[in-house]
Scaffold this motif. Structure first.
Motif, PDB file in Angstrom:
ATOM      1  N   GLN A   1     110.468 -15.046  39.005  1.00 53.81           N
ATOM      2  CA  GLN A   1     110.511 -15.363  37.579  1.00 53.81           C
ATOM      3  C   GLN A   1     110.379 -14.095  36.743  1.00 53.81           C
ATOM      4  O   GLN A   1     111.047 -13.952  35.714  1.00 53.81           O
ATOM      5  CB  GLN A   1     109.390 -16.344  37.228  1.00 53.81           C
ATOM      6  N   ALA A   2     109.546 -13.173  37.198  1.00 52.54           N
ATOM      7  CA  ALA A   2     109.410 -11.900  36.492  1.00 52.54           C
ATOM      8  C   ALA A   2     110.727 -11.122  36.529  1.00 52.54           C
ATOM      9  O   ALA A   2     111.108 -10.481  35.540  1.00 52.54           O
ATOM     10  CB  ALA A   2     108.285 -11.078  37.112  1.00 52.54           C
ATOM     11  N   LEU A   3     111.419 -11.172  37.666  1.00 56.71           N
ATOM     12  CA  LEU A   3     112.733 -10.536  37.750  1.00 56.71           C
ATOM     13  C   LEU A   3     113.699 -11.154  36.736  1.00 56.71           C
ATOM     14  O   LEU A   3     114.431 -10.444  36.044  1.00 56.71           O
ATOM     15  CB  LEU A   3     113.314 -10.708  39.149  1.00 56.71           C
ATOM     16  N   ALA A   4     113.690 -12.479  36.673  1.00 66.02           N
ATOM     17  CA  ALA A   4     114.569 -13.171  35.732  1.00 66.02           C
ATOM     18  C   ALA A   4     114.229 -12.790  34.292  1.00 66.02           C
ATOM     19  O   ALA A   4     115.125 -12.549  33.472  1.00 66.02           O
ATOM     20  CB  ALA A   4     114.454 -14.677  35.926  1.00 66.02           C
ATOM     21  N   ASP A   5     112.946 -12.715  33.996  1.00 65.72           N
ATOM     22  CA  ASP A   5     112.517 -12.353  32.644  1.00 65.72           C
ATOM     23  C   ASP A   5     112.939 -10.936  32.288  1.00 65.72           C
ATOM     24  O   ASP A   5     113.147 -10.619  31.105  1.00 65.72           O
ATOM     25  CB  ASP A   5     110.997 -12.492  32.513  1.00 65.72           C
ATOM     26  N   ALA A   6     113.066 -10.088  33.318  1.00 68.53           N
ATOM     27  CA  ALA A   6     113.477  -8.704  33.098  1.00 68.53           C
ATOM     28  C   ALA A   6     114.995  -8.554  33.009  1.00 68.53           C
ATOM     29  O   ALA A   6     115.503  -7.446  32.814  1.00 68.53           O
ATOM     30  CB  ALA A   6     112.940  -7.819  34.217  1.00 68.53           C
ATOM     31  N   GLY A   7     115.696  -9.667  33.141  1.00 69.77           N
ATOM     32  CA  GLY A   7     117.144  -9.632  32.985  1.00 69.77           C
ATOM     33  C   GLY A   7     117.960  -9.652  34.256  1.00 69.77           C
ATOM     34  O   GLY A   7     119.194  -9.617  34.202  1.00 69.77           O
ATOM     35  N   TRP A   8     117.314  -9.714  35.424  1.00 64.38           N
ATOM     36  CA  TRP A   8     118.062  -9.798  36.672  1.00 64.38           C
ATOM     37  C   TRP A   8     118.620 -11.215  36.832  1.00 64.38           C
ATOM     38  O   TRP A   8     117.899 -12.196  36.620  1.00 64.38           O
ATOM     39  CB  TRP A   8     117.162  -9.462  37.860  1.00 64.38           C
TER      40      TRP A   8
END
Length: 288
Positions: A258-265
């Motif tokens: 989820q952190a990756l997704a939040d960072a735009g990945w």
């Protein structure tokens, strides 16, 4: 040795040349469970009018083909699996195993829709009507033993045998099937995505996947390449998610994703994160 100019052995389907080379053939029971379950839920299998699936390069035992059929038939009871191998001795061994299956002396269904034949990247289906093409080709731990420069030609040859809208699933895993990676390739031979699937229990770092990347990517895990950047970012978020560790890796993994997704990945496959999976579009990891 290039799939475009491989050692050719006579005696394949219809007497045609078999395209490819004999690989080590390591086969372990339950080794391919992760990718099998992913295929079982894939829209390609669920939507096709003809659920014909090829297990290409099944190795020293036909067990992976039997397991594949058993897992896929839960989603498609009419699924058919054809196991292909270059080595005639492996085909003979698998056919002997099939006799045992038919006799009801194994854990597999006696009426399992499985057959075996000799073949390689040309994907012969001589026992099938000439008009039939597979919806799915699974080629696992095959191209790992080739050169990186051979990959595109092998993909193209296999993809040319697919149904319209079909897919090739080409990947690698460790001996126990706890670390798996695979690329989905379309019928146009264009790669679509990369999936990592890891056993979360006891996982120290998701970068362990680097050791089992498919041949198209394994030599690209170096600074400056996209797949390296992705694995580095995934590992960084895994470290930051340590606060979730007391709740288990099953919580830490989706927290990191989820952190990756939040960072735009562009991480995908949210419904399967709990299984230790993550999928990203090919453009995210494609070699430069």
């Amino acid at each position: 040795m290039s799939p475009e100019k491989p050692p050719r052995a006579r005696g394949g389907a219809g007497g045609a040349a078999v395209v490819g080379q004999i690989t080590r053939g390591t086969t372990n029971t339950n080794r391919l469970r992760r990718v099998d379950r992913w295929i079982a839920r894939h829209p390609v299998l669920r939507r096709t009018d003809d659920p014909l699936v090829v297990d290409l390069g099944y190795g020293a035992s036909g067990v992976t083909a039997f397991e594949l059929e058993a897992r896929l038939r839960r989603a498609r009871p009419d699924v058919e699996v054809v196991g292909l191998e270059i080595d005639p001795a492996r085909v003979a061994r698998a056919e002997a195993q099939l006799v045992e299956v038919r006799a009801g002396r194994t854990p597999f269904a006696a009426d399992a829709h499985v057959s075996f034949a000799r073949g390689g990247f040309e994907v012969p289906l001589a026992a099938q009507p000439a008009s039939r093409r597979p919806a799915v080709i699974r080629a696992f731990n095959v191209l790992r033993q080739y050169d990186e420069g051979d990959v595109a030609a092998a993909w193209a040859r296999m993809a040319a045998r697919l149904q319209p809208g079909g897919m090739l699933v080409e990947g690698t895993c460790d001996e126990l099937g706890r670390v798996c990676t695979w690329i989905e390739v379309g019928a146009d031979a264009a790669p679509r995505s990369l999936t990592l699937s890891l056993r979360l229990t006891g996982l120290d770092s998701p970068t362990i996947a680097a050791e089992r990347l498919p041949k198209a990517l394994i030599h690209r895990n170096v600074p400056g390449e996209r797949v390296h950047a992705f694995l580095e970012a995934l590992d960084a978020e895994w470290v930051r998610a340590v606060a979730s560790a007391p709740f288990g890796a099953e919580q830490r993994w989706p927290t990191a994703l989820q952190a990756l997704a939040d960072a735009g990945w562009p991480v995908q496959g949210r419904a399967r994160w709990r299984l230790g999976e993550v999928t990203v579009p090919w453009a995210t990891v494609a070699p430069r």
